[in-house]
Scaffold this motif. Structure first.
Motif, short mmCIF file in Angstrom:
data_model
loop_
_atom_site.label_atom_id
_atom_site.label_comp_id
_atom_site.label_asym_id
_atom_site.label_seq_id
_atom_site.Cartn_x
_atom_site.Cartn_y
_atom_site.Cartn_z
N ASN A 54 0.80 -1.24 0.00
CA ASN A 54 0.00 0.00 0.00
C ASN A 54 0.83 1.28 0.00
N VAL A 55 1.91 1.30 -0.74
CA VAL A 55 2.71 2.52 -0.87
C VAL A 55 2.07 3.39 -1.95
N CYS A 56 1.70 4.64 -1.59
CA CYS A 56 0.99 5.53 -2.52
C CYS A 56 1.93 5.99 -3.64
N THR A 57 1.48 5.87 -4.87
CA THR A 57 2.32 6.22 -6.03
C THR A 57 2.10 7.63 -6.55
N GLU A 58 0.96 8.26 -6.23
CA GLU A 58 0.67 9.60 -6.75
C GLU A 58 0.53 10.64 -5.65
N GLY A 59 0.99 10.30 -4.44
CA GLY A 59 0.90 11.24 -3.34
C GLY A 59 -0.37 11.02 -2.51
N CYS A 60 -0.62 11.94 -1.59
CA CYS A 60 -1.71 11.79 -0.62
C CYS A 60 -2.86 12.77 -0.90
#
Length: 389
Positions: A54-60
Motif C-alpha cells: 500500500n505505498v501511494c504512487t501519486e501522493g496523498c
C-alpha cells in the motif's frame, strides 16, 4: 561468485531500507481508516514496494502524509510532507504564520492570504479597490438584496436603492422612500418596507396581510382599508357579501361571479341547471354541462339537439335521431321530404306491388324466349327431313 552477488544485494538493500522505512512509518496522529488500504492515496493509487504494501504512487489526499498516507497533518494544513506540524499549504481562510502551522487566520473576507493584512484572493461577493488589500468592499452593499452586482431592493428597515440602501426606514413606515405608513391595525405597528405587510399579524378582529378589514374574511389587502382577495365564500372590497350558494369556493371580488359551479349548475351565478336532455355522464361525479355556459359535455339524448340540447328533433326523423348542430335527420324522414330537416335522404325502397310486376314480366320474357327457341329447332329439323327425301 554467488557470495559476491549476495554481498552486493545486502550492501544496496541496507541503505535503501534505512532510507525507506522512516518514510513508511509516521509519528503523530494517524488515520486508522487508511492504515491497511489505499483510501488516502491520491486517486486510490498504491502498490507494494520493497516488501511494504500500500505505498501511494501519486501522493496523498488533503491533510494526509507519509509514503502510505495514513499520517494526519495538524491544525488547518492541507499538506505537510515532512512534519505534521509544518504546513506547506493551508485551508481557505488561513495562512502558515510564524510557526508554519496554518493557525493564523486571514482577514474575514479573504479566500487566501499571505498575512493578516494582505489577501491574495477574495471570497465571492467581495473585492479590493483604492489600494485596499483585505477584501473590505462588497459587490452587493450590506443593506441591499442584489441581482448580480446591482442593488435591486433594500433589506427590511432600509431604503433608497440608488444610494446602496444607506437610509434607514423609521418604524411604522414603508415604501420606496419610506413615506407610507403601516396599517394602524398591524401588531406592534411594524410592516415590511417593500410591501407593507404586517410583520407580526393583526390586532384583534382584523384580517388581511395588511390588516385592512375589521372582520376575519380578508386574505390579501389592496390598501390599508380595502381587500383584494377574500376568504372562500365572500366577495366585495369589504368581504361582507357571500358568494352564490352554488359556487364552489371563491367568486369574483367585484361581481360575485363564480369561478366554478357545483355539479350540473352553470351560469355566472350558478343559478341555472343543466338541461335534462344532456346525456348522463358515465360517472355520477362528472358534470353534465360546462360550468360557464351550460354546453352539454357528452352530447344530447335521442330526440334533442343544440349546444344545450334544448331543441327537439323533427317528428319525421327516423329513430328520432338528428344532428346536434343543425337538427338534420340523421337517418332521413318517414314521410314528406319537404321539411328542411329531411335534407339527408335515404334511397327509396321499392314497394311490394312493383316487385310483383317485375317478377311477372321476367317470367313472361323467359317463357317467350323458350317458345322461340322451340320454334327455331322445329323449323331446322323439318328442313333437314325434306332434304333427305
Amino acid at each position: 561468485m554467488e557470495r559476491i552477488k549476495i554481498t552486493v544485494v545486502l550492501i544496496l538493500w541496507v541503505p535503501m531500507r534505512m532510507w525507506f522505512i522512516p518514510r513508511l512509518q509516521v509519528e503523530g496522529i494517524v488515520d486508522k481508516e487508511c492504515y491497511d488500504n489505499c483510501n488516502c492515496c491520491e486517486n486510490n493509487s498504491c502498490h507494494s514496494q520493497y516488501g511494504w504494501p500500500n505505498v501511494c504512487t501519486e501522493g496523498c489526499i488533503d491533510r494526509h502524509r507519509g509514503a502510505r498516507c495514513y499520517g494526519l497533518c495538524t491544525y488547518h494544513c492541507v499538506s505537510c510532507e515532512k512534519d505534521d506540524n509544518v504546513c506547506s499549504r493551508c485551508f481557505e481562510g488561513y495562512f502558515p504564520g510564524p510557526n508554519k502551522d496554518c493557525t493564523s487566520e486571514c482577514p474575514t473576507n479573504c479566500k487566501a492570504c499571505t498575512s493578516d493584512t494582505n489577501c491574495t484572493a477574495c471570497k465571492d461577493g467581495y473585492y479590493d479597490k483604492d489600494w485596499s488589500t483585505t477584501c473590505m468592499y462588497s459587490i452587493c452593499p450590506e443593506n441591499c438584496e442584489c441581482i448580480g452586482s446591482t442593488c435591486a431592493t433594500c433589506k427590511n428597515g432600509f431604503y433608497d436603492t440608488d444610494n446602496e440602501c444607506n437610509k434607514e426606514c423609521p418604524p411604522g413606515f414603508h415604501g420606496l422612500d419610506c413615506s407610507e405608513t403601516c396599517s394602524i391595525q398591524c401588531l406592534n405597528r411594524t410592516c415590511g418596507i417593500g410591501n407593507g405587510v404586517c410583520d407580526y399579524g393583526c390586532v384583534d378582529e382584523y384580517s388581511g396581510d395588511k390588516c385592512c378589514l375589521r372582520n376575519g374574511n380578508c386574505i390579501k389587502c389592496a390598501s390599508n382599508t380595502e381587500c383584494k382577495e377574500c376568504k372562500p365564500g365572500y366577495f366585495s372590497y369589504t368581504c361582507k357579501e357571500t358568494c352564490p350558494v352554488n359556487c364552489i369556493e371563491s367568486c369574483d371580488i367585484i361581481s360575485g361571479a363564480c369561478s366554478v359551479c357545483k355539479i350540473n349548475r352553470f351560469g355566472p351565478l350558478c343559478n341555472f341547471t343543466c338541461s335534462e336532455s344532456c346525456k348522463v355522464p358515465p360517472n355520477s361525479k362528472t358534470r353534465r354541462c360546462a360550468s360557464f355556459d351550460g354546453t352539454c359535455i357528452f352530447g344530447c339524448e335521442d330526440g334533442f339537439f343544440g349546444t344545450t340540447c334544448n331543441k327537439t328533433c323533427n317528428r319525421l326523423c327516423i329513430d328520432n335521431v338528428c344532428m346536434r348542430e343543425s337538427g338534420l335527420c340523421v337517418n332521413g324522414c318517414t314521410d314528406s321530404y319537404d321539411e328542411v330537416e329531411c335534407a339527408l335522404r335515404k334511397p327509396k325502397v321499392a314497394s311490394d306491388s312493383s316487385t310483383s310486376t317485375y317478377i311477372v314480366l321476367a317470367a313472361l320474357l323467359a317463357l317467350a324466349t323458350a317458345v322461340l327457341c322451340i320454334l327455331i329447332v322445329w323449323t331446322m329439323v323439318k328442313k333437314m327431313r325434306s332434304t333427305n327425301r
